[in-house]
Design an enzyme around this catalytic site. Structure first.
Site, mmCIF file in Angstrom:
data_model
loop_
_atom_site.group_PDB
_atom_site.id
_atom_site.type_symbol
_atom_site.label_atom_id
_atom_site.label_comp_id
_atom_site.label_asym_id
_atom_site.label_seq_id
_atom_site.Cartn_x
_atom_site.Cartn_y
_atom_site.Cartn_z
ATOM 1 N N ARG A 1 -8.455 -11.678 -38.162
ATOM 2 C CA ARG A 1 -9.793 -11.946 -37.604
ATOM 3 C C ARG A 1 -9.724 -12.143 -36.083
ATOM 4 O O ARG A 1 -10.408 -13.004 -35.521
ATOM 5 C CB ARG A 1 -10.414 -13.199 -38.244
ATOM 6 N N SER B 1 -17.985 -15.513 -44.117
ATOM 7 C CA SER B 1 -17.082 -16.662 -43.944
ATOM 8 C C SER B 1 -17.383 -17.328 -42.608
ATOM 9 O O SER B 1 -17.346 -16.679 -41.573
ATOM 10 C CB SER B 1 -15.623 -16.208 -43.918
ATOM 11 N N GLU C 1 -14.958 -18.899 -37.652
ATOM 12 C CA GLU C 1 -14.736 -17.464 -37.543
ATOM 13 C C GLU C 1 -15.934 -16.836 -36.811
ATOM 14 O O GLU C 1 -15.786 -15.861 -36.086
ATOM 15 C CB GLU C 1 -14.610 -16.862 -38.950
HETATM 16 N N1 EPU Z 1 -11.775 -20.845 -53.261
HETATM 17 C C1 EPU Z 1 -12.151 -22.073 -53.785
HETATM 18 N N2 EPU Z 1 -13.427 -22.504 -53.544
HETATM 19 C C2 EPU Z 1 -14.332 -21.797 -52.834
HETATM 20 C C3 EPU Z 1 -13.935 -20.545 -52.298
HETATM 21 C C4 EPU Z 1 -12.647 -20.087 -52.531
HETATM 22 O O1 EPU Z 1 -11.361 -22.761 -54.432
HETATM 23 O O2 EPU Z 1 -15.455 -22.243 -52.687
HETATM 24 C C5 EPU Z 1 -10.434 -20.333 -53.584
HETATM 25 C C6 EPU Z 1 -10.535 -19.188 -54.596
HETATM 26 O O3 EPU Z 1 -10.522 -19.672 -55.896
HETATM 27 C C7 EPU Z 1 -9.309 -18.367 -54.315
HETATM 28 C C8 EPU Z 1 -9.128 -18.558 -52.820
HETATM 29 O O4 EPU Z 1 -9.869 -19.715 -52.448
HETATM 30 O O5 EPU Z 1 -8.188 -18.905 -54.962
HETATM 31 C C9 EPU Z 1 -9.531 -17.334 -52.010
HETATM 32 O O6 EPU Z 1 -10.893 -17.055 -52.210
HETATM 33 P P1 EPU Z 1 -11.540 -15.591 -51.952
HETATM 34 O O7 EPU Z 1 -10.764 -14.567 -52.668
HETATM 35 O O8 EPU Z 1 -13.008 -15.703 -52.228
HETATM 36 O O9 EPU Z 1 -11.270 -15.303 -50.425
HETATM 37 P P2 EPU Z 1 -11.380 -16.197 -49.110
HETATM 38 O O10 EPU Z 1 -10.003 -16.463 -48.606
HETATM 39 O O11 EPU Z 1 -12.261 -17.370 -49.343
HETATM 40 C C10 EPU Z 1 -11.354 -14.122 -47.482
HETATM 41 C C11 EPU Z 1 -12.165 -13.587 -46.328
HETATM 42 C C12 EPU Z 1 -13.438 -12.910 -46.849
HETATM 43 C C13 EPU Z 1 -13.038 -11.775 -47.767
HETATM 44 C C14 EPU Z 1 -12.177 -12.343 -48.915
HETATM 45 C C15 EPU Z 1 -11.602 -11.261 -49.791
HETATM 46 C C16 EPU Z 1 -11.613 -14.998 -44.433
HETATM 47 C C17 EPU Z 1 -12.100 -16.059 -43.495
HETATM 48 N N3 EPU Z 1 -12.475 -14.652 -45.404
HETATM 49 O O12 EPU Z 1 -12.115 -15.163 -48.114
HETATM 50 O O13 EPU Z 1 -14.130 -12.368 -45.729
HETATM 51 O O14 EPU Z 1 -14.173 -11.122 -48.298
HETATM 52 O O15 EPU Z 1 -11.029 -13.070 -48.367
HETATM 53 O O16 EPU Z 1 -10.608 -10.563 -49.100
HETATM 54 O O17 EPU Z 1 -10.499 -14.528 -44.283
HETATM 55 C C18 EPU Z 1 -15.839 -12.709 -44.101
HETATM 56 O O18 EPU Z 1 -14.946 -12.624 -43.241
HETATM 57 O O19 EPU Z 1 -17.039 -12.905 -43.784
HETATM 58 C C19 EPU Z 1 -15.466 -12.625 -45.516
HETATM 59 C C20 EPU Z 1 -16.364 -12.781 -46.489
#
Ligand code: EPU
Length: 338
Positions: A162, A237, A333
């Site tokens: 990012r 995010s 972000e």
């Molecule tokens: N999780 C929780 N609670 C929550 C959200 C997530 O426990 O409320 C846990 C999930 O269970 C999972 C882990 O966190 O074990 C990761 O969650 P997720 O796969 O939803 O991905 P993320 O790390 O929260 C990132 C990106 C997203 C992207 C997804 C999928 C960043 C800041 N965000 O989210 O990007 O869609 O991975 O690759 O890196 C964006 O940048 O706007 C965005 C949506």
């Protein structure tokens, strides 16, 4: 050139924040952009594109340049690959859909990301195991001071998680006008390793997925947990996932056996900020119209008429609470305009 004064930006930012621009002009051509940059009547300029990664907290005392440059062309092509030049104002997801229609691979994992093509390199957009840098060739940008067009190749962009040169050394002094991307025409390199994609394909009984299947899976996953900005204001995010040392990770893991994490190298672990925020009890919480999304705690939402300041206050409360509980600093972000 149609310069409008005292214009609401509510429909120009996906959070739907109702602030005003002192002046506003839509940019549809490069020569026009050069002319606008020379305007002495408005020394302060503010660059706006899809407005999908910013939190506006006050009126903009400047001339807002709404970058709406359109067009897609093929720069190079052989049997295996194609290099496209895409103008900055093209909508990102429309480009993804168009590339799939042509049978081009490479963008399928990046389906349904809000925003425009020109802002994609700024934060090196990424999702489901793919980042923009994986298909990026170069971009062209206009220097604000001189009106000159400059090319940035992949190395010059200094892409990170990012992150890019446009958030650091080159911040606020260039306007990205077009982006070149290299996509595959056959032998597509499929990225199905991300757990949620595997699960979604399995659920639909798909064993040998096409690029279209992967796009459909990503769209289904995103729709199941990320709010649609057309229905509820948000900027995806709000925070970046923090990267911590092995020592910090081990201590956290001991205290929280169910801690999700992603090992980056020998000493670095990425921890989902959404998990940290959920553990602090914020998921689904609402303070007036400013809130935390009920299905993904990483996303802040505007339930109607929240102000940018209210959302910023909530973001700061989340940051201090996470820091107190886990001793981890999470950083925004989205670009916060103060
Ligand atoms: N999780 C929780 N609670 C929550 C959200 C997530 O426990 O409320 C846990 C999930 O269970 C999972 C882990 O966190 O074990 C990761 O969650 P997720 O796969 O939803 O991905 P993320 O790390 O929260 C990132 C990106 C997203 C992207 C997804 C999928 C960043 C800041 N965000 O989210 O990007 O869609 O991975 O690759 O890196 C964006 O940048 O706007 C965005 C949506």
């Amino acid at each position: 050139m149609n310069i409008q004064e005292n214009i609401s930006l509510k429909n120009h930012n996906t959070f739907g924040i109702d602030v005003k621009a002192k002046a506003f002009v839509e940019i549809t051509g490069l020569a026009q952009l050069q002319k606008v940059l020379e305007l002495k009547a408005f020394p302060k300029k503010f660059i706006l594109s899809g407005g999908s990664n910013m939190l506006l907290t006050k009126d903009i005392d400047a001339l807002v340049l709404y970058i709406n440059l359109k067009g897609i062309s093929v720069l190079e092509e052989n049997d295996d690959e194609v290099v496209l030049k895409v103008m900055a104002g093209e909508n990102w997801h429309d480009l993804v859909l168009w590339s799939l229609e042509q049978g081009y691979g490479g963008l399928e994992n990046l389906s349904l990301i809000p925003g425009n093509v020109g802002t994609a390199p700024i934060q090196n957009i990424g999702a489901y195991g793919v980042e923009l840098k994986d298909v990026f060739v170069s971009c062209t940008a206009m220097e604000i001071k001189t009106g000159e067009l400059v090319a940035f190749d992949k190395e010059a962009c200094k892409f990170g998680y990012r992150d890019s040169i446009f958030k650091n050394e080159a911040k606020d002094d260039h306007i990205i006008t077009s982006v070149s991307l290299k996509l595959t025409k056959q032998n597509h390199r499929l990225n199905t390793g991300y757990g949620a994609i595997e699960d979604e394909l399995k659920k639909n009984g798909i064993v040998y997925p096409t690029i279209q299947d992967i796009s459909n899976a990503v769209i289904a996953i995103r729709q199941s947990k990320l709010p649609d900005p057309k229905e509820i204001g948000n900027s995806g995010s709000f925070f970046k996932n923090p990267i911590v040392s092995k020592k910090t990770y081990q201590k956290l893991k001991k205290e929280n056996p169910y801690l999700p994490s992603y090992q980056m190298d020998d000493d670095q672990y990425k921890i989902p900020a959404g998990w940290l925020i959920e553990q602090c009890g914020f998921k689904g919480k609402r303070y007036g119209d400013a809130g935390v999304h009920e299905k993904q705690a990483l996303v802040l939402v505007n339930h109607g008429s929240a102000t940018g300041e209210e959302l910023l206050k909530l973001a700061e409360l989340i940051q201090t609470t996470v820091a107190q509980r886990f001793d981890i600093q999470i950083s925004a972000e989205v670009n916060i305009i103060k």
